[in-house]
Scaffold this active site. Structure first.
Site, PDB file in Angstrom:
ATOM      1  N   SER A  57      -5.914  -6.499  -2.253  1.00 23.97           N
ATOM      2  CA  SER A  57      -7.542  -5.925  -2.294  1.00 23.97           C
ATOM      3  C   SER A  57      -7.370  -4.384  -2.917  1.00 23.97           C
ATOM      4  CB  SER A  57      -8.094  -6.077  -1.158  1.00 23.97           C
ATOM      5  OG  SER A  57      -7.387  -5.543   0.023  1.00 23.97           O
ATOM      6  N   TYR A 105     -14.967   3.602   9.840  1.00 27.74           N
ATOM      7  CA  TYR A 105     -13.408   3.751   9.616  1.00 27.74           C
ATOM      8  C   TYR A 105     -12.788   4.310  10.837  1.00 27.74           C
ATOM      9  CZ  TYR A 105      -8.988   5.487   8.474  1.00 27.74           C
ATOM     10  OH  TYR A 105      -7.618   6.146   8.407  1.00 27.74           O
ATOM     11  N   GLY A 134       0.683  -1.316   0.087  1.00 26.48           N
ATOM     12  CA  GLY A 134      -0.146  -0.023  -0.052  1.00 26.48           C
ATOM     13  C   GLY A 134       0.780   1.251  -0.034  1.00 26.48           C
ATOM     14  N   PHE A 137      -0.040  -2.097   8.672  1.00 27.48           N
ATOM     15  CA  PHE A 137      -0.978  -1.233   7.853  1.00 27.48           C
ATOM     16  C   PHE A 137      -1.954  -1.929   7.469  1.00 27.48           C
ATOM     17  CE2 PHE A 137       3.550   0.221   7.468  1.00 27.48           C
ATOM     18  CZ  PHE A 137       3.501   1.317   7.552  1.00 27.48           C
ATOM     19  N   ASN A 177      -1.962  14.110   7.373  1.00 25.53           N
ATOM     20  CA  ASN A 177      -2.441  13.707   6.016  1.00 25.53           C
ATOM     21  C   ASN A 177      -1.079  13.325   5.049  1.00 25.53           C
ATOM     22  OD1 ASN A 177      -4.647  15.323   7.130  1.00 25.53           O
ATOM     23  ND2 ASN A 177      -5.663  15.214   5.286  1.00 25.53           N
ATOM     24  N   LYS A 237     -10.060   2.599  13.988  1.00 28.86           N
ATOM     25  CA  LYS A 237      -8.728   3.005  14.331  1.00 28.86           C
ATOM     26  C   LYS A 237      -8.841   3.119  16.023  1.00 28.86           C
ATOM     27  CE  LYS A 237      -6.981   2.920  10.730  1.00 28.86           C
ATOM     28  NZ  LYS A 237      -5.805   1.771  10.258  1.00 28.86           N
ATOM     29  N   LYS A 252      -9.572   1.798   4.158  1.00 28.20           N
ATOM     30  CA  LYS A 252      -9.508   3.190   4.672  1.00 28.20           C
ATOM     31  C   LYS A 252     -10.325   4.567   4.109  1.00 28.20           C
ATOM     32  CE  LYS A 252      -5.744   3.996   1.307  1.00 28.20           C
ATOM     33  NZ  LYS A 252      -4.685   4.728   0.950  1.00 28.20           N
ATOM     34  N   ASN A 264      -8.935  11.912  -1.670  1.00 31.92           N
ATOM     35  CA  ASN A 264      -8.247  12.777  -1.053  1.00 31.92           C
ATOM     36  C   ASN A 264      -7.754  13.833  -2.083  1.00 31.92           C
ATOM     37  OD1 ASN A 264      -7.175   9.702   0.462  1.00 31.92           O
ATOM     38  ND2 ASN A 264      -8.078  11.673   1.578  1.00 31.92           N
ATOM     39  N   SER A 289      -4.560   6.960  12.883  1.00 29.96           N
ATOM     40  CA  SER A 289      -4.872   8.323  12.339  1.00 29.96           C
ATOM     41  C   SER A 289      -5.523   9.375  13.322  1.00 29.96           C
ATOM     42  CB  SER A 289      -6.035   7.850  11.243  1.00 29.96           C
ATOM     43  OG  SER A 289      -6.556   9.121  10.734  1.00 29.96           O
ATOM     44  N   THR A 340      -7.633  11.104  12.502  1.00 28.18           N
ATOM     45  CA  THR A 340      -9.263  10.872  12.570  1.00 28.18           C
ATOM     46  C   THR A 340      -9.604  10.606  14.008  1.00 28.18           C
ATOM     47  OG1 THR A 340     -10.966   9.934  11.329  1.00 28.18           O
ATOM     48  CG2 THR A 340      -9.531   8.454  11.889  1.00 28.18           C
TER      49      THR A 340
HETATM   50  C1  UD1 Z   1      -9.619  11.953   5.033  1.00 27.75           C
HETATM   51  C2  UD1 Z   1     -10.165  11.180   5.718  1.00 27.75           C
HETATM   52  C3  UD1 Z   1      -9.641  11.040   7.173  1.00 27.75           C
HETATM   53  C4  UD1 Z   1      -8.383  10.051   6.711  1.00 27.75           C
HETATM   54  C5  UD1 Z   1      -7.373  10.867   6.007  1.00 27.75           C
HETATM   55  C6  UD1 Z   1      -6.091  10.284   5.487  1.00 27.75           C
HETATM   56  C7  UD1 Z   1     -12.449  11.779   4.945  1.00 27.75           C
HETATM   57  C8  UD1 Z   1     -13.745  12.440   5.545  1.00 27.75           C
HETATM   58  N1  UD1 Z   1     -11.522  11.917   6.114  1.00 27.75           N
HETATM   59  O1  UD1 Z   1      -9.273  13.236   5.723  1.00 27.75           O
HETATM   60  O2  UD1 Z   1     -10.463  10.050   7.624  1.00 27.75           O
HETATM   61  O3  UD1 Z   1      -7.671   9.856   8.064  1.00 27.75           O
HETATM   62  O4  UD1 Z   1      -8.131  11.347   4.796  1.00 27.75           O
HETATM   63  O5  UD1 Z   1      -5.765  10.796   4.287  1.00 27.75           O
HETATM   64  O6  UD1 Z   1     -12.744  11.293   3.887  1.00 27.75           O
HETATM   65  N2  UD1 Z   1     -10.825  18.434  -0.506  1.00 27.75           N
HETATM   66  C9  UD1 Z   1     -11.262  19.411  -1.361  1.00 27.75           C
HETATM   67  N3  UD1 Z   1     -11.671  18.705  -2.668  1.00 27.75           N
HETATM   68  C10 UD1 Z   1     -11.433  17.271  -3.072  1.00 27.75           C
HETATM   69  C11 UD1 Z   1     -10.870  16.517  -1.851  1.00 27.75           C
HETATM   70  C12 UD1 Z   1     -10.491  17.364  -0.699  1.00 27.75           C
HETATM   71  O7  UD1 Z   1     -11.823  20.566  -1.374  1.00 27.75           O
HETATM   72  O8  UD1 Z   1     -11.883  17.094  -4.062  1.00 27.75           O
HETATM   73  C13 UD1 Z   1     -10.460  19.181   0.831  1.00 27.75           C
HETATM   74  C14 UD1 Z   1     -11.148  18.647   2.076  1.00 27.75           C
HETATM   75  O9  UD1 Z   1     -12.407  19.294   2.073  1.00 27.75           O
HETATM   76  C15 UD1 Z   1     -10.479  18.829   2.889  1.00 27.75           C
HETATM   77  C16 UD1 Z   1      -9.011  18.617   2.411  1.00 27.75           C
HETATM   78  O10 UD1 Z   1      -9.249  18.760   1.129  1.00 27.75           O
HETATM   79  O11 UD1 Z   1     -10.207  20.109   3.657  1.00 27.75           O
HETATM   80  C17 UD1 Z   1      -8.189  17.369   2.677  1.00 27.75           C
HETATM   81  O12 UD1 Z   1      -9.116  16.254   2.331  1.00 27.75           O
HETATM   82  P1  UD1 Z   1      -8.739  14.845   2.280  1.00 27.75           P
HETATM   83  O13 UD1 Z   1      -7.553  14.513   1.478  1.00 27.75           O
HETATM   84  O14 UD1 Z   1      -9.934  14.179   1.924  1.00 27.75           O
HETATM   85  O15 UD1 Z   1      -8.294  14.542   3.824  1.00 27.75           O
HETATM   86  P2  UD1 Z   1      -8.888  14.551   5.091  1.00 27.75           P
HETATM   87  O16 UD1 Z   1     -10.497  15.336   4.849  1.00 27.75           O
HETATM   88  O17 UD1 Z   1      -8.233  15.356   6.333  1.00 27.75           O
END
Ligand code: UD1
Length: 342
Positions: free
Chosen positions: A38, A155, A14, A85, A185, A159, A89, A205, A130, A132
């Protein structure tokens, strides 16, 4: 030749697992990669072999299968450590299919610990947790003392429960020591450009969505809300280079292997300590790629935390670890990787 210390890395193909396998290898460990493919690709093994110029041991195993786990540990009775790991997720998917998450993430953990209990060696265990677990924290930057609230998703709950299972087990055994690492992150890719993030399907993400939009896989990125109470209205996160994160695992493992731990169980935040907004990440991308990103402001994503970044003092002082790579370096490496795999 001295005998190498054998470590099992579950989920070793991963994103974070593969980068950690590389760091372990270069620190002289013998690495046993366990993965059920997977949510990963066998091509990652090729990347690992290219980086290490070595044939790493790979075991294709579904850790939910008790019998397979038993066979794995019978084959590698001489292991000294496990970095765990392997887990599902995707937050959204966990809400749709909670049982899949409880089964994947917890049954596999219990299967592993039940085999660990039978081993004669003392085992050092690193758990992939995490930030989270903190949800919307009351205090920023977030320390390990922050209250753990009810998880916002199945999820996140896996954790929290995973940490508790490991802590309870470590308290019941003199030969099992563990550290949970609460990642902020993780982004970026290895400097060799041989391994990086490989999201299957539409990325959830931010950084993979940015780079996939830039190569034309998606028309535009939607910024999920710009009316939050932050400096520019977008959410703040602590983006950490995956190689810095991988190195935190080696430091944690060595602390346990060298018996430097003061208790059988401990937890550390692993982040840079610096918060960046969504717009700052986009700006960083535009700077390192020298191109404009097609994006627009959309509505808020349900369940998003407004602001989360780590207080890393505990990891800095106790693990003697700190994040060294900048946001620009991390985003640049993610961009180079995206251009290679597009
Ligand atoms: C996400 C997960 C979190 C996990 C972490 C690991 C969710 C709600 N949370 O967190 O549980 O531990 O990843 O990497 O999925 N954003 C945009 N546009 C997009 C994608 C993201 O604006 O298309 C913004 C989001 O609103 C956020 C930031 O980018 O403010 C980061 O988003 P993301 O990468 O999904 O991370 P987390 O929300 O912190």
């Amino acid at each position: 030749m001295p005998i190498k210390t054998k470590i099992i890395v579950t989920g070793g193909l991963g994103f974070i697992g593969s980068h950690t396998a590389v760091e372990l290898y270069f620190k002289g460990f013998e690495v046993i990669i366990v993965d059920d493919l997977s949510n990963s690709s066998i091509d990652v093994l090729k990347g690992l072999k290219n980086i290490t110029k070595s044939n790493l041991i790979f075991e294709k195993i579904d850790l939910k299968n008790k019998k397979s786990v038993k066979e794995l540990f019978e084959k590698h009775v001489d292991i000294k450590g496990i970095i765990h790991f392997a887990a599902s997720k995707a937050v959204g998917e966990s809400v749709q299919d909670p049982l899949k998450y409880y089964e994947n993430n917890l049954i596999s953990l219990i299967n592993i610990l039940q085999e660990v209990e039978k081993l004669k060696n003392s085992i050092s265990f690193i758990f992939s947790s995490s930030c989270t677990v903190y949800g919307e924290a009351n205090n920023l930057p977030i320390t390990e003392k922050e209250t753990i609230k009810k998880a916002e998703s199945p999820y996140g709950n896996t954790k929290q429960i995973g940490e508790e299972i490991i802590e309870d087990f470590s308290n019941s055994s003199d030969s099992f020591k563990a550290i949970s690492l609460r990642y902020f992150n993780p982004i970026g890719a290895h400097s060799s450009n041989e391994i990086g993030e490989l999201p299957i399907g539409k990325p959830q993400n931010l950084v993979p969505f940015i780079t996939q939009t830039a190569v034309g896989k998606y028309k535009e990125l939607i910024v999920f809300g710009d009316n939050y109470p932050t400096s520019d209205g977008t959410c703040i996160r602590d983006y950490i280079h995956v190689v810095d994160l991988a190195k935190a695992h080696i430091k944690s493992l060595n602390r346990l292997l060298d018996n430097k731990n003061s208790s059988n169980y401990d937890v550390f935040n692993i982040g840079t300590g610096k918060g960046s907004s969504v717009l700052e990440v986009i700006k960083s991308f535009e700077k390192v790629s020298n191109q404009k990103l097609n994006y627009k402001i959309g509505s808020r994503r349900k369940g998003d935390i407004i602001e989360a970044y780590a207080n890393t003092k505990k990891a800095n002082s106790i693990l003697n670890w700190e994040a060294k790579l900048s946001l620009d370096q991390a985003v640049n490496s993610a961009w180079k990787w995206q251009q290679k795999i597009q």
